[in-house]
Design a protein around this motif. Structure first.
Motif, short mmCIF file in Angstrom:
data_model
loop_
_atom_site.label_atom_id
_atom_site.label_comp_id
_atom_site.label_asym_id
_atom_site.label_seq_id
_atom_site.Cartn_x
_atom_site.Cartn_y
_atom_site.Cartn_z
N ASN A 11 -0.54 -3.26 3.90
CA ASN A 11 0.50 -2.79 2.99
C ASN A 11 1.14 -1.54 3.58
O ASN A 11 0.97 -1.25 4.76
CB ASN A 11 -0.08 -2.54 1.58
CG ASN A 11 -1.16 -1.47 1.58
OD1 ASN A 11 -1.33 -0.74 2.55
ND2 ASN A 11 -1.87 -1.37 0.48
N GLU A 12 1.86 -0.81 2.77
CA GLU A 12 2.57 0.36 3.30
C GLU A 12 1.61 1.43 3.81
O GLU A 12 1.94 2.19 4.73
CB GLU A 12 3.47 0.96 2.21
CG GLU A 12 2.69 1.50 1.04
CD GLU A 12 3.28 1.08 -0.30
OE1 GLU A 12 2.92 1.72 -1.28
OE2 GLU A 12 4.07 0.15 -0.36
N THR A 58 -6.21 -13.52 2.56
CA THR A 58 -5.10 -12.63 2.90
C THR A 58 -4.49 -12.03 1.63
O THR A 58 -3.41 -11.44 1.69
CB THR A 58 -4.01 -13.39 3.68
OG1 THR A 58 -3.56 -14.51 2.90
CG2 THR A 58 -4.55 -13.88 5.02
N LYS A 59 -5.20 -12.16 0.53
CA LYS A 59 -4.72 -11.62 -0.75
C LYS A 59 -5.65 -10.51 -1.24
O LYS A 59 -6.87 -10.63 -1.14
CB LYS A 59 -4.64 -12.72 -1.81
CG LYS A 59 -3.63 -13.81 -1.50
CD LYS A 59 -3.60 -14.86 -2.60
CE LYS A 59 -2.57 -15.95 -2.30
NZ LYS A 59 -2.55 -16.98 -3.36
N GLN A 60 -5.06 -9.46 -1.76
CA GLN A 60 -5.83 -8.39 -2.35
C GLN A 60 -6.29 -8.83 -3.73
O GLN A 60 -5.48 -9.04 -4.63
CB GLN A 60 -5.00 -7.10 -2.43
CG GLN A 60 -5.80 -5.88 -2.84
CD GLN A 60 -4.98 -4.60 -2.78
OE1 GLN A 60 -3.79 -4.64 -2.49
NE2 GLN A 60 -5.60 -3.47 -3.07
N TYR A 62 -10.07 -8.07 -5.26
CA TYR A 62 -11.01 -7.16 -5.92
C TYR A 62 -10.42 -5.77 -6.13
O TYR A 62 -10.67 -5.12 -7.13
CB TYR A 62 -12.31 -7.08 -5.11
CG TYR A 62 -13.28 -6.06 -5.63
CD1 TYR A 62 -13.78 -6.14 -6.93
CD2 TYR A 62 -13.67 -4.98 -4.84
CE1 TYR A 62 -14.66 -5.19 -7.42
CE2 TYR A 62 -14.53 -4.03 -5.32
CZ TYR A 62 -15.03 -4.12 -6.61
OH TYR A 62 -15.89 -3.17 -7.10
N THR A 63 -9.62 -5.28 -5.18
CA THR A 63 -9.10 -3.91 -5.25
C THR A 63 -7.63 -3.84 -5.67
O THR A 63 -6.99 -2.79 -5.52
CB THR A 63 -9.26 -3.22 -3.89
OG1 THR A 63 -8.51 -3.96 -2.89
CG2 THR A 63 -10.71 -3.16 -3.45
N LYS A 64 -7.09 -4.92 -6.21
CA LYS A 64 -5.64 -4.99 -6.41
C LYS A 64 -5.12 -3.98 -7.44
O LYS A 64 -3.95 -3.62 -7.42
CB LYS A 64 -5.23 -6.40 -6.82
CG LYS A 64 -5.74 -6.85 -8.18
CD LYS A 64 -5.27 -8.27 -8.48
CE LYS A 64 -5.77 -8.75 -9.84
NZ LYS A 64 -5.29 -10.12 -10.13
N ASN A 65 -5.96 -3.50 -8.33
CA ASN A 65 -5.50 -2.57 -9.36
C ASN A 65 -5.84 -1.11 -9.04
O ASN A 65 -5.76 -0.24 -9.92
CB ASN A 65 -6.11 -2.95 -10.72
CG ASN A 65 -5.61 -4.30 -11.21
OD1 ASN A 65 -4.43 -4.61 -11.08
ND2 ASN A 65 -6.51 -5.09 -11.76
N PHE A 66 -6.22 -0.86 -7.79
CA PHE A 66 -6.59 0.49 -7.39
C PHE A 66 -5.62 1.03 -6.36
O PHE A 66 -5.02 0.27 -5.58
CB PHE A 66 -8.01 0.50 -6.80
CG PHE A 66 -9.08 0.12 -7.78
CD1 PHE A 66 -9.67 1.07 -8.59
CD2 PHE A 66 -9.51 -1.20 -7.88
CE1 PHE A 66 -10.67 0.72 -9.49
CE2 PHE A 66 -10.51 -1.56 -8.78
CZ PHE A 66 -11.09 -0.59 -9.58
N ASN A 67 -5.48 2.35 -6.33
CA ASN A 67 -4.63 3.01 -5.35
C ASN A 67 -5.42 4.10 -4.64
O ASN A 67 -6.32 4.71 -5.23
CB ASN A 67 -3.40 3.64 -6.03
CG ASN A 67 -2.49 2.59 -6.65
OD1 ASN A 67 -1.98 1.72 -5.98
ND2 ASN A 67 -2.30 2.70 -7.97
N GLY A 68 -5.07 4.36 -3.39
CA GLY A 68 -5.75 5.39 -2.62
C GLY A 68 -5.64 5.10 -1.14
O GLY A 68 -5.23 4.01 -0.73
N SER A 69 -6.01 6.07 -0.34
CA SER A 69 -5.76 5.99 1.10
C SER A 69 -6.51 4.87 1.80
O SER A 69 -6.01 4.28 2.75
CB SER A 69 -6.11 7.32 1.76
OG SER A 69 -7.51 7.59 1.62
N THR A 70 -7.72 4.55 1.34
CA THR A 70 -8.54 3.55 2.05
C THR A 70 -8.97 2.40 1.14
O THR A 70 -9.97 1.74 1.41
CB THR A 70 -9.78 4.21 2.68
OG1 THR A 70 -10.53 4.91 1.65
CG2 THR A 70 -9.39 5.19 3.76
N VAL A 71 -8.21 2.16 0.08
CA VAL A 71 -8.56 1.12 -0.89
C VAL A 71 -8.80 -0.22 -0.20
O VAL A 71 -9.77 -0.94 -0.51
CB VAL A 71 -7.46 0.98 -1.96
CG1 VAL A 71 -7.53 -0.37 -2.65
CG2 VAL A 71 -7.59 2.08 -3.00
N LEU A 72 -7.94 -0.59 0.71
CA LEU A 72 -8.03 -1.93 1.31
C LEU A 72 -9.34 -2.15 2.04
O LEU A 72 -9.83 -3.28 2.14
CB LEU A 72 -6.85 -2.16 2.26
CG LEU A 72 -5.47 -2.19 1.62
CD1 LEU A 72 -4.41 -2.49 2.67
CD2 LEU A 72 -5.40 -3.21 0.49
#
Length: 276
Positions: A11-12, A58-60, A62-72
């Motif tokens: 992602n970005e 290739t889909k997010q 488990y972490t799709k509702n979280f934000n942060g620098s290393t979420v992925l």
């Protein structure tokens, strides 16, 4: 039935890290996706050979509702928390920058251990020594210890027969979990998001604010039965001065520059089972 689980999500945030210098023709995300597709193809071939299931996402999820620098990077925990994986016995999480180079069955390495992988301190190379930089730098050691202690994790050194290291840490690019270990982790692991957000708030460097120290710290904190196996199961071919690295079982192309090397090695036909 056993399972190999891999994923690649960009992602970005991926491209905010900037271009990989050795890959000026495209973005970091594009490079990661290209190498991940090769990795997934190699492990699909492997899964067919050893008789297990392979899942490449290739889909997010488990972490799709979280934000942060290393979420992925914490999407790897999906195979613990997503009930769809409860039907499998052992699950091997494999980073998507690894090429399978063997027909030997990794699941046969587990014995009666709950979690099997390779410790950072057990990986040796011609060019860098061990991967356990905290044992060679007081500054890095203090960064790691401070991070773990701030998040309520014990500082647990390795013990014989393993090489000495002040903080036991898996290279989490390859970990095999029993079903019992996954269900146990689901119950006892601390919240990963709190760990990551703590790092964002304190300006922790990327290497310390990802899944690797978190998972390793949780495994030692909660007394999982773990083992480190031979580094052939998680080794980087470019860390040798000759071609010995290409005889290893799982070839781990860590870092941006090594992923460019993976593409080049594929074109040169250097892999035993994955061919252009």
């Amino acid at each position: 039935m056993n399972l190999i689980y891999q994923y690649m999500i960009t992602n970005e945030e991926t491209d905010k890290r900037g271009k990989v210098p050795q890959y000026p023709q495209g973005t970091r995300g594009e490079l990661y996706r290209r190498t991940a597709d090769l990795s997934a193809k190699s492990f699909q071939i492997y899964a067919d050979k050893i008789g297990c299931t392979h899942h490449y996402s290739t889909k997010q999820v488990y972490t799709k509702n979280f934000n942060g620098s290393t979420v992925l990077l914490f999407e790897c925990l999906r195979m613990i928390y997503d009930p769809m994986y409860d039907d499998f016995d052992k699950v091997a999480f494999i980073d998507s920058d690894i090429i399978c180079n063997t027909e030997e069955n990794v699941f046969d390495q587990c014995g009666d251990y709950e979690v099997t992988g390779v410790f950072e301190s057990e990986i040796r190379s011609d060019t860098e020594g061990g991967y356990n930089s905290w044992d060679y730098s007081d500054k890095i050691k203090q960064q790691l210890i401070t991070k773990l202690e701030r998040n309520g994790m014990p500082i647990v050194p390795t013990e014989p027969p393993y090489r000495p290291s002040c903080v036991l840490t898996f290279n989490t690019g390859m970990l095999v979990w029993t079903k019992e270990a996954r269900l146990k982790a689901r119950e006892v692991f601390d919240p990963w998001y709190s760990y990551m957000m703590d790092g964002d708030e304190h300006g922790d460097p990327f290497w310390i604010n990802n899944d690797q120290p978190f998972i390793s710290g949780q495994l030692t904190k909660h007394g999982f039965k773990i083992q480190s196996i031979d580094q052939t199961w998680n080794d980087t071919p470019t860390h040798y001065k000759d071609d010995r690295g290409y005889d290893q079982n799982f070839l781990h192309y860590t870092g941006g520059g090594n992923k460019v090397t993976m593409l080049e090695d594929y074109k040169k036909g250097k892999f035993k089972y994955l061919k252009p």
